[in-house]
Design a protein around this motif. Sequence first.
Motif, short mmCIF file in Angstrom:
data_model
loop_
_atom_site.label_atom_id
_atom_site.label_comp_id
_atom_site.label_asym_id
_atom_site.label_seq_id
_atom_site.Cartn_x
_atom_site.Cartn_y
_atom_site.Cartn_z
N MET A 121 -18.93 22.84 34.58
CA MET A 121 -17.58 22.90 35.08
C MET A 121 -16.61 21.33 35.04
SD MET A 121 -16.23 24.14 38.18
CE MET A 121 -15.60 23.98 39.62
N LEU A 122 -15.58 21.56 34.63
CA LEU A 122 -14.72 20.30 34.33
C LEU A 122 -13.95 20.09 35.41
CD1 LEU A 122 -14.11 20.95 30.53
CD2 LEU A 122 -15.85 19.48 31.86
N THR A 123 -13.39 18.94 35.66
CA THR A 123 -12.48 18.69 36.52
C THR A 123 -10.99 18.77 36.04
OG1 THR A 123 -12.47 16.25 36.11
CG2 THR A 123 -13.89 16.89 37.88
N ASP A 124 -11.04 19.22 34.85
CA ASP A 124 -9.49 19.42 34.22
C ASP A 124 -9.26 20.85 34.16
OD1 ASP A 124 -9.42 16.53 33.60
OD2 ASP A 124 -11.15 16.91 32.22
N GLY A 125 -8.10 21.07 33.64
CA GLY A 125 -7.77 22.48 33.03
C GLY A 125 -7.62 23.45 34.39
N MET A 126 -8.50 24.67 34.15
CA MET A 126 -8.36 25.89 35.08
C MET A 126 -8.97 25.42 36.17
SD MET A 126 -9.90 29.75 35.13
CE MET A 126 -10.36 29.66 33.29
N ALA A 127 -10.13 24.47 36.27
CA ALA A 127 -10.74 24.17 37.50
C ALA A 127 -9.95 23.22 38.29
CB ALA A 127 -12.04 23.49 37.05
N ALA A 128 -9.28 22.47 37.71
CA ALA A 128 -8.36 21.48 38.64
C ALA A 128 -7.27 22.39 39.35
CB ALA A 128 -7.66 20.44 37.70
N ARG A 129 -6.52 23.31 38.57
CA ARG A 129 -5.71 24.15 39.20
C ARG A 129 -6.48 24.85 40.61
NH1 ARG A 129 -4.28 24.58 33.92
NH2 ARG A 129 -5.52 26.64 33.58
N LEU A 130 -7.76 25.19 40.23
CA LEU A 130 -8.17 26.11 41.35
C LEU A 130 -8.46 25.31 42.45
CD1 LEU A 130 -10.67 28.38 39.15
CD2 LEU A 130 -8.80 29.04 40.45
N MET A 131 -9.13 23.83 42.17
CA MET A 131 -9.24 22.98 43.19
C MET A 131 -8.17 22.72 44.04
SD MET A 131 -12.07 20.46 41.81
CE MET A 131 -12.53 20.59 40.15
N ALA A 132 -7.02 22.50 43.26
CA ALA A 132 -5.56 22.04 43.80
C ALA A 132 -5.22 23.06 44.64
CB ALA A 132 -4.61 21.77 42.50
N GLY A 133 -5.25 24.46 44.47
CA GLY A 133 -4.81 25.46 44.80
C GLY A 133 -5.53 25.87 46.25
N GLY A 134 -6.87 25.42 46.23
CA GLY A 134 -7.63 25.68 47.47
C GLY A 134 -8.70 26.84 47.09
N ASP A 135 -8.64 27.26 45.94
CA ASP A 135 -9.54 28.56 45.49
C ASP A 135 -10.98 28.22 45.53
OD1 ASP A 135 -7.41 30.63 45.09
OD2 ASP A 135 -6.81 29.51 43.58
N LEU A 136 -11.12 26.75 45.25
CA LEU A 136 -12.41 26.32 45.45
C LEU A 136 -12.62 25.41 46.47
CD1 LEU A 136 -13.34 25.69 41.62
CD2 LEU A 136 -14.08 27.50 42.97
N ASN A 137 -12.96 25.89 47.43
CA ASN A 137 -13.03 24.84 48.70
C ASN A 137 -14.44 23.95 48.55
OD1 ASN A 137 -15.67 26.14 49.69
ND2 ASN A 137 -14.43 27.51 50.84
N GLU A 138 -14.38 22.92 49.51
CA GLU A 138 -15.40 21.99 49.54
C GLU A 138 -16.94 22.50 49.48
OE1 GLU A 138 -15.26 18.82 48.60
OE2 GLU A 138 -13.15 19.09 48.35
#
Length: 67
Positions: free
Chosen positions: A1-18
């Motif tokens: 899992m990277l903090t860039d790219g698709m994962a960053a978008r999912l985190m920013a969009g709330g699709d991946l919660n804490e």
Amino acid sequence: MLTDGMAARLMAGGDLNELALAVTRSNIPLRTFGTAADIAEAMCFLASDRAKFISGQKLDVDGGYAA
């Protein structure tokens, strides 16, 4: 899992919660997510003269996840 790219978008969009991030992080031995720079550093090493005697190897750049 990277903090860039698709994962960053999912985190920013709330699709991946804490909770999801904590569970994912707990499955990585280094307990942290990588970055695109981590991948780039490995690639630069492999492309450099310092890696000139390395051949046919698989390099996991994953914080120990595959181990």
